[in-house]
Design an enzyme around this catalytic site. Structure first.
Site, mmCIF file in Angstrom:
data_model
loop_
_atom_site.group_PDB
_atom_site.id
_atom_site.type_symbol
_atom_site.label_atom_id
_atom_site.label_comp_id
_atom_site.label_asym_id
_atom_site.label_seq_id
_atom_site.Cartn_x
_atom_site.Cartn_y
_atom_site.Cartn_z
ATOM 1 N N THR A 164 0.566 -0.887 -0.104
ATOM 2 C CA THR A 164 0.101 -0.581 -0.124
ATOM 3 C C THR A 164 0.760 1.452 -0.362
ATOM 4 O OG1 THR A 164 -1.859 -0.917 0.926
ATOM 5 C CG2 THR A 164 -1.984 1.292 1.395
ATOM 6 N N TYR A 170 -8.229 1.025 -3.915
ATOM 7 C CA TYR A 170 -6.317 1.517 -4.704
ATOM 8 C C TYR A 170 -5.973 0.072 -4.815
ATOM 9 C CZ TYR A 170 -4.839 -0.706 0.038
ATOM 10 O OH TYR A 170 -4.099 -0.700 0.870
ATOM 11 N N SER A 207 1.364 -6.897 -0.178
ATOM 12 C CA SER A 207 1.955 -8.257 0.368
ATOM 13 C C SER A 207 1.345 -9.068 0.622
ATOM 14 C CB SER A 207 2.994 -8.210 1.573
ATOM 15 O OG SER A 207 1.884 -7.715 2.435
ATOM 16 N N THR A 218 1.832 -4.681 4.821
ATOM 17 C CA THR A 218 1.379 -4.970 5.715
ATOM 18 C C THR A 218 0.828 -5.887 6.203
ATOM 19 O OG1 THR A 218 -0.758 -2.914 6.279
ATOM 20 C CG2 THR A 218 1.703 -2.330 6.406
ATOM 21 N N ASP A 219 0.892 -6.160 4.868
ATOM 22 C CA ASP A 219 -0.274 -7.858 5.806
ATOM 23 C C ASP A 219 0.553 -8.844 5.602
ATOM 24 O OD1 ASP A 219 -2.349 -6.559 4.904
ATOM 25 O OD2 ASP A 219 -3.063 -7.188 3.088
ATOM 26 N N LYS A 248 0.698 -7.720 13.288
ATOM 27 C CA LYS A 248 -0.612 -6.373 12.700
ATOM 28 C C LYS A 248 -1.278 -6.643 12.973
ATOM 29 C CE LYS A 248 -2.441 -4.518 8.224
ATOM 30 N NZ LYS A 248 -2.687 -4.789 6.706
ATOM 31 N N GLU A 287 -3.420 -29.422 28.097
ATOM 32 C CA GLU A 287 -4.378 -30.481 27.712
ATOM 33 C C GLU A 287 -4.466 -31.079 26.203
ATOM 34 O OE1 GLU A 287 -8.287 -28.089 28.190
ATOM 35 O OE2 GLU A 287 -7.031 -25.980 27.679
#
Ligand SMILES: NC(=O)C[C@H](N)C(=O)O
Length: 365
Positions: free
Chosen positions: A51, A64, A97, A130-131, A203, A322
């Protein structure tokens, strides 16, 4: 009324786009902002897209496309970058990304290793979406063996948006990458005035500019107006660095996401797809239904490496609480979220580390 607000936005976005295109596309492709001041550190900027390099798209008011502006173009549009460093910029890829892949990772490693070996640089900035930024940062931190700062930066708003956060983030990343006090801190992520370490950063918000957090550790520092404020001295101890195969891909590791009313099907499907490792994005402390755990145990018996992580987003996954990890041959990811646990497991399997005890040692105890 709404219509006129949107068209005003479109006009402003168009002005922004024209600004970036005029300055950005006129910029030379390699030397982004050339300073001749030999006293300044040399920083290599590697563009991958995201981005931060996004441009408005007419299909909707807020739409975008990622990865449309080059790293050199982004740098050229920011005043005074050449007062921080002697900057050169290269484009490794131009993708959102969400499409990040082994090939781009291998290309980044190759370029950074060559620049380090040739003593060409004092720091690296990687512009990135950023993903999956946390995955790339964590991957690089596990394979690169250098003290020089490697800084990933992105933005939550495209370069043509009103209030684009990319220019400020990129300027701050350049400050971090060019600072001697950033050496020996591993791979860093800089966004929104905050410096995070590769292991803990995540993120946490789909759209906010304040999206990156390090829930299990806190940030490593802040980019303040006048200084970088690191919270701890640089670490001298380095984690193990894993070898990469000569070419991609890395071995297949799938994430299986746990949920209510779960049966064995997702685990069995992953095994059928040929996964060499499975990371469980478990509920709570890395738990899953009896059906899924039984299927994971069967997969582990067949030689698939199984690591339990959690879908929760913070906290540690602990052994034998567990789930009988010792008996079933599982490892736990501790603080690593499923997407980072997956990256580490790919590297471990690529390096022949598949024994559950050795795998557990690599994640930590
Ligand atoms: N904010 C962003 O960068 C999101 C974008 N989808 C990317 O990761 O490339």
């Amino acid at each position: 009324m709404i219509h006129s607000v949107q068209s005003n936005r479109s006009v402003l976005a168009a002005i922004g786009l024209a600004f970036v295109l005029t300055i950005g596309l006129l910029a030379p492709p390699v030397a982004a902002q050339q300073s001749s001041d030999a006293a300044l550190p040399r920083v290599l900027v590697l563009g991958t897209g995201g981005t931060i390099a996004g441009q408005a798209n007419a299909r909707a008011g807020n739409a975008y496309d990622s990865g449309k502006v080059t790293a050199a173009g982004l740098i050229a549009a920011i005043p005074d970058m050449d007062k921080l460093a002697r900057i050169s910029a290269e484009q490794i890829s131009s993708i959102g990304s969400q499409d990040m892949n082994d090939k781009v990772w291998f290309d980044l490693v190759k370029r950074i290793r060559a620049a380090v070996d040739n003593k060409e640089i004092d720091g690296v900035v990687i512009t990135h979406g950023t993903d999956t930024m946390e995955e790339t940062a964590f991957f690089l931190s596990n394979v690169l063996d250098t003290d020089i700062p490697i800084v990933l930066v992105g933005s939550m708003r495209p370069s043509t948006a009103v209030g684009a956060d990319g220019p400020a983030n990129l300027y701050e990343a350049m400050r971090v990458a060019s600072a001697p006090e950033s050496r020996g801190r591993g791979v860093l992520v800089v966004l929104n005035d905050i410096i995070h370490g590769a292991r803990f950063v995540q993120k946490t918000n789909t759209t906010s500019v304040d999206t990156f957090r390090s829930p299990n550790a806190g940030p490593v520092g802040y980019v303040d107006t006048g200084s970088l404020r690191y919270l701890e001295p640089a670490a001298t101890a380095k984690g193990p660095k894993y070898k990469l195969p000569d070419a991609p891909p890395l071995p297949r590791v799938d994430i299986v996401y746990s949920h209510a009313n779960m049966d064995a099907a997702e685990v069995e499907d992953a095994v059928k797809r040929g996964a060499k490792g499975i990371v469980l994005a478990g509920v709570g402390d890395g738990n899953s239904s009896k059906g899924a755990i039984d299927a994971l145990a069967a997969a582990a018996k067949q030689g698939v490496v199984v690591v339990r992580s959690s879908r929760v987003g913070s906290g540690y996954v602990n052994r034998n609480v567990e789930v009988e990890d010792d008996k079933l041959g599982f490892a736990v990811a501790l603080d690593l979220n499923p997407q980072k646990a997956r990256v580490l497991l790919e590297l471990l399997i690529a390096n022949g580390i598949t024994d559950p005890k050795a795998v557990q040692q690599a994640y930590g105890q």
